[in-house]
Write an enzyme that holds these catalytic residues in place. Structure first.
Site, PDB file in Angstrom:
ATOM      1  N   HIS A  27       0.819  -1.235   0.000  1.00 43.71           N
ATOM      2  CA  HIS A  27       0.000   0.000   0.000  1.00 43.71           C
ATOM      3  C   HIS A  27       0.850   1.282   0.000  1.00 43.71           C
ATOM      4  CE1 HIS A  27       0.363   0.393   4.383  1.00 43.71           C
ATOM      5  NE2 HIS A  27      -0.542  -0.502   4.666  1.00 43.71           N
ATOM      6  N   HIS A  81      -4.921  -8.723  14.994  1.00 40.28           N
ATOM      7  CA  HIS A  81      -5.014  -7.485  14.202  1.00 40.28           C
ATOM      8  C   HIS A  81      -5.904  -7.792  12.989  1.00 40.28           C
ATOM      9  CE1 HIS A  81      -3.987  -3.854  12.215  1.00 40.28           C
ATOM     10  NE2 HIS A  81      -2.778  -4.137  11.769  1.00 40.28           N
ATOM     11  N   GLU A  83      -6.254  -6.081  10.118  1.00 35.10           N
ATOM     12  CA  GLU A  83      -5.859  -5.572   8.801  1.00 35.10           C
ATOM     13  C   GLU A  83      -5.716  -6.744   7.819  1.00 35.10           C
ATOM     14  OE1 GLU A  83      -2.664  -2.678   8.814  1.00 35.10           O
ATOM     15  OE2 GLU A  83      -3.189  -2.044   6.787  1.00 35.10           O
ATOM     16  N   ASP A  85      -3.689  -7.806   5.639  1.00 34.15           N
ATOM     17  CA  ASP A  85      -2.457  -8.579   5.431  1.00 34.15           C
ATOM     18  C   ASP A  85      -2.332  -9.710   6.456  1.00 34.15           C
ATOM     19  OD1 ASP A  85      -2.161  -6.331   7.128  1.00 34.15           O
ATOM     20  OD2 ASP A  85       0.017  -6.395   6.995  1.00 34.15           O
ATOM     21  N   HIS A 148      -1.231  -1.458  15.469  1.00 30.22           N
ATOM     22  CA  HIS A 148      -1.254  -0.324  14.583  1.00 30.22           C
ATOM     23  C   HIS A 148      -2.676   0.162  14.251  1.00 30.22           C
ATOM     24  CE1 HIS A 148      -1.453  -0.192   9.905  1.00 30.22           C
ATOM     25  NE2 HIS A 148      -1.229   1.028  10.258  1.00 30.22           N
ATOM     26  N   ASP A 167       2.013  -6.293  14.291  1.00 27.00           N
ATOM     27  CA  ASP A 167       2.867  -5.368  13.523  1.00 27.00           C
ATOM     28  C   ASP A 167       4.061  -4.830  14.324  1.00 27.00           C
ATOM     29  OD1 ASP A 167       1.376  -5.507  11.193  1.00 27.00           O
ATOM     30  OD2 ASP A 167       0.274  -3.657  11.571  1.00 27.00           O
ATOM     31  N   HIS A 226       5.430  -9.574  10.785  1.00 22.46           N
ATOM     32  CA  HIS A 226       6.222  -9.340   9.572  1.00 22.46           C
ATOM     33  C   HIS A 226       7.706  -9.545   9.886  1.00 22.46           C
ATOM     34  CE1 HIS A 226       2.865  -7.547   7.377  1.00 22.46           C
ATOM     35  NE2 HIS A 226       2.648  -6.707   8.376  1.00 22.46           N
TER      36      HIS A 226
END
Ligand code: FEO
Length: 407
Positions: A27, A81, A83, A85, A148, A167, A226
């Site tokens: 992104h 999380h 999000e 991803d 995040h 994250d 990550h």
């Protein structure tokens, strides 16, 4: 690809994520080294999957899970999380794990409901301090809002002193290595810095609260969503996050600019020379010959920033505006700064830059430095002097905020 043992954190705890070797645009973040979406499987009397992966890679995750355990025996999917991803693969994963309850906090349940049809999902909602026994081990949950997203949380496994941190402490870095000590020295920290600057930077206050919660935990290993798992560098990454959350500057000056016929470029080089001569590390960045990802990473730790633009159509050049828009959104703090640039028959470039520096709350050490058409010798002397002045103020700011503690 690493073999199973290379993916093992402890007996019964395995990495089951996806290495995205070719992604270069996350992104808008330039992922020069690719990325990973990490998920972990904890097998005890009960089995828990910690997070999932981006939607297209759910099949790979499921194959890794199936190589370790009967998918029908997975009891929980913890969602740290929402999000995409990390949670994008959730519908496909839940369809393949018929017994699994979704373990998440109330905000995450709401966020998942906004992304997916969750009508048939079996939720187990948790909050900070709650524990989920798995047998010999248990999972403990800690809400970490805005690190995040609002629903973010940590999952801690006290028996192994292992923190699943989503994250936080992550890096965009594709590798066959799963641990920081398997990489060349400094690489995980460099990519963690880039990740923090581009993703986490606006949330320093919330990061500080999260670090206070983490300080109460005994941590031997941090497994983010990550990049690599911190094993050797746990103390270093915690110290680095404390510095970044406090916006503690280093004795560095960043000179960034866009130019039309190199007048603003000449000014930028003279400013850089002046700053370097006054005892700081100075670096020069043409905004069309770098990436926004790299630029904000440099700016994050710098105590001084000189930002320049030639004048185009009574304003700044478009890529200078793009860079400043990105910087403004990420809200780096504790900077001394000034604007500079050239103009012809009408002013506008440096003035427009100066207005954004003011909006960002940076300390502007002088009026915009302007040159008409082409800098002469006297102009270049003035540029060098402005660079020196910026460096002196940058060094004073570093002294005010204290040198960062990390090596
Ligand atoms: Fe890696 Fe905020 O998602």
């Amino acid at each position: 690809m690493s073999g199973t043992n290379g993916n093992r954190l402890h007996e019964g705890i395995d990495w089951v994520g996806y290495v995205d070797w070719t992604v270069r645009d996350f992104h808008g973040y330039d992922t020069e080294r690719g990325a990973t979406y990490n998920a972990y499987l904890v097998r005890d009397e009960k089995t828990a999957l910690i997070d999932t992966v981006k939607e297209p890679y759910a099949g790979t995750l499921l194959a890794r899970v199936a190589a370790l355990v009967d998918p029908a025996a997975v009891d929980y999917v913890v969602v740290n999380h929402a999000e995409p991803d990390h949670a994008g693969g959730l519908p496909q994963v839940l369809a393949a794990l018929p017994r699994a309850k979704v373990v998440c906090n109330a905000r995450c349940r709401e966020a998942l409901g906004e992304h997916f049809d969750t009508a048939g999902w079996d939720f187990h909602v948790v909050a900070t301090g709650d524990e989920l026994p798995l047998g010999k081990r248990q999972l403990r949950f800690i809400d970490t809002p805005m690190v995040h997203w609002p629903e973010s949380m940590f999952t801690y496994l006290p028996e192994e002193r292992l923190l699943f941190s989503m994250d936080a402490f992550g890096q965009h870095l594709a590798s066959t290595q799963r641990f920081d000590d398997g990489l060349e020295p400094g690489l995980a920290m460099a990519e963690a810095r880039t990740y923090y600057a581009n993703i986490v930077l606006p949330y320093g206050r919330q990061v500080a609260k999260t670090l206070a919660a983490a300080a109460e935990l005994d941590i031997a290993m941090i497994a983010p969503s990550h990049g690599v798992i911190w094993r050797r560098g746990v103390a270093s990454i915690l110290a680095a996050y404390a510095d970044w959350a406090a916006h503690r500057p280093r004795p560095r000056v960043v000179v960034a600019y866009d130019t039309m016929w190199d007048s603003t470029g000449r000014m930028a080089r003279a400013i850089t020379e002046g700053a370097a001569g006054a005892g700081v590390e100075a670096s020069l960045h043409h905004v069309r010959h770098t990436t926004l990802t790299r630029l904000v990473t440099e700016v994050m730790e710098a105590a001084g920033v000189a930002f320049g633009s030639a004048t185009l159509n009574a304003g700044m050049m478009p890529m200078a505006a793009a860079a400043l828009t990105y910087l403004r959104g990420l809200r780096p703090r504790n900077k001394a700064a000034f604007a500079f640039g050239s103009y012809g028959w009408g002013k506008g470039g440096p003035e427009a830059v100066d207005a954004v520096l003011d909006e960002m709350g940076w300390e502007r050490i002088r009026e915009p430095l302007r040159v008409r058409y082409r800098p002469g010798d006297e102009d270049l002397v003035a540029c060098r002097q402005a660079g020196e002045e910026l460096a002196r103020r940058a060094l004073a700011l570093v002294a005010e905020h204290g040198e960062p503690g990390r090596g």
